[in-house]
Design an enzyme around this catalytic site. Structure first.
Site, PDB file in Angstrom:
ATOM      1  N   LYS A  76       0.803  -1.234   0.000  1.00 23.69           N
ATOM      2  CA  LYS A  76       0.000   0.000   0.000  1.00 23.69           C
ATOM      3  C   LYS A  76       0.836   1.284   0.000  1.00 23.69           C
ATOM      4  CE  LYS A  76      -3.885  -1.882   2.597  1.00 23.69           C
ATOM      5  NZ  LYS A  76      -4.813  -1.570   3.681  1.00 23.69           N
TER       6      LYS A  76
ATOM      7  N   ASP B  15     -10.730   3.395   2.522  1.00 22.79           N
ATOM      8  CA  ASP B  15     -11.136   3.014   3.880  1.00 22.79           C
ATOM      9  C   ASP B  15     -11.879   4.158   4.574  1.00 22.79           C
ATOM     10  OD1 ASP B  15     -10.250   0.426   3.882  1.00 22.79           O
ATOM     11  OD2 ASP B  15      -8.302   0.869   4.768  1.00 22.79           O
TER      12      ASP B  15
ATOM     13  N   GLY C 243      -2.655   2.024  10.547  1.00 23.93           N
ATOM     14  CA  GLY C 243      -3.134   2.552   9.277  1.00 23.93           C
ATOM     15  C   GLY C 243      -4.641   2.758   9.255  1.00 23.93           C
TER      16      GLY C 243
ATOM     17  N   ARG D 253       2.687   6.621  19.463  1.00 21.01           N
ATOM     18  CA  ARG D 253       2.056   6.549  18.133  1.00 21.01           C
ATOM     19  C   ARG D 253       0.787   7.403  18.102  1.00 21.01           C
ATOM     20  NH1 ARG D 253       1.329   0.745  15.656  1.00 21.01           N
ATOM     21  NH2 ARG D 253       1.443   1.844  13.671  1.00 21.01           N
TER      22      ARG D 253
END
Ligand code: NAP
Length: 280
Positions: free
Chosen positions: A71, A106, A134, A160
């Protein structure tokens, strides 16, 4: 497939060749819309990906879906739209004016599924998103685009969550994993964008009893179809949006780009894919 093939065809590019529901979904739409077209799975290793994608039309395809591990490369090898850039990954490729373009579907998959399962959900002020991978990026982009004021983002690895908040700006607030319970009472929307609850993974331990009565719960996991989180939310009478719904809705845009008609996510399609998932 060769360049001489007349039938419009798209494919899913991944490595190794995984069992995917995408052919089932796109073949259903081709059949019901009476479009002569094809959709196949192409197992392409990382070292062959650039050649394959840069000559997609020579290989006989008008476009493609892209999955693990390609991706990010797909983004770099095409002209990405703002969605693919924001997510940092492309999952759909198509040609426009002879150029290879990409997007990430998405985002609309998540939002359109919520609209279908819980109309009016966007009247909320606070959303709580769990996970900072992701899929979480797509969710956050969609929530901000829809105008949700505050998106609280909790992740096991706090750094993160903080990095994503820095990327997306002031409406995203990073939260420590042990701060989830305190936020639940004002979370009009709770989203599981972690892999917890997936078959073979531990369940996500969140007390849905702490959510407000109008709360909506979305889970991106679709194996099992109904995760323990969604079962608990349903038992409480909360509206739920499941991962399969997102998967089906994210496929719509690619089909439209490749075959020129916008397909619908019907109960019949859902039943077809549910049966396939249950079999596996
Ligand atoms: P990813 O990039 O690998 O991210 C995984 C996330 O799960 C990270 O935030 C990770 O936290 C967290 N996590 C993993 N194990 C955990 C544990 N034991 N406790 C707490 N947190 C844990 O994966 P992704 O691509 O974002 O996908 C996430 C999920 O969404 C997967 O289940 C995937 O199948 C699903 N998904 C569904 C759709 C759909 O269409 N329905 C689309 C995309 C993805 P750390 O950062 O701390 O590791």
């Amino acid at each position: 497939m060769t360049a001489e093939t007349k039938v419009r065809a798209a494919c899913l590019i991944g490595w190794p060749a995984a069992h995917s529901r995408s052919p089932l979904i796109h073949h259903y739409w081709l059949r019901t819309l009476e479009i002569e077209g094809g959709y196949s799975i192409e197992a392409i290793p990382p070292e062959g990906f650039a050649e394959f994608v840069l000559h997609l039309s020579t290989h006989g395809f008008v476009g493609a879906n892209v999955t693990i591990p390609h991706k990010e490369r797909a983004l770099a090898l095409s002209i990405p739209d703002g969605r693919a850039r924001a997510v940092g990954a492309a999952n759909t490729l198509w040609y426009e004016g002879g150029e290879l373009r990409s997007t990430n579907t998405d985002i609309e998959g998540f939002i359109n599924n919520l609209d279908a399962c819980a109309p009016g959900w966007d009247g909320i002020e606070d959303a709580l998103v769990l996970g900072a991978g992701g899929a979480s990026r797509a969710v956050i982009f969609g929530l901000i685009e829809r105008g949700i004021k505050r998106v609280h983002l909790a992740n096991r690895t706090f750094d993160r969550a903080r990095a994503l908040a820095d990327q997306f700006g002031a409406s995203v607030h990073p939260v420590a994993w042990d701060g989830i319970a305190a936020l639940l009472p004002r979370a009009g929307l709770l989203v599981n964008a972690t892999s917890l609850g997936m078959h073979g993974q531990p369940a996500l331990e969140v007390d849905t009893g702490l959510l407000p009565p109008h709360g909506v719960v979305a889970d991106l996991v679709y194996v099992p179809l109904e995760t323990p989180l969604l079962s608990a939310a349903r038992a409480r009478g909360l509206k739920i949006a499941d991962g399969l719904g997102m998967l089906l809705h994210q496929a719509v845009r690619g089909f439209e780009l490749w075959f020129g008609q916008r397909p619908e996510v019907t109960p019949e399609l859902r039943a077809l894919v549910e049966a396939d998932l249950t079999e596996v």
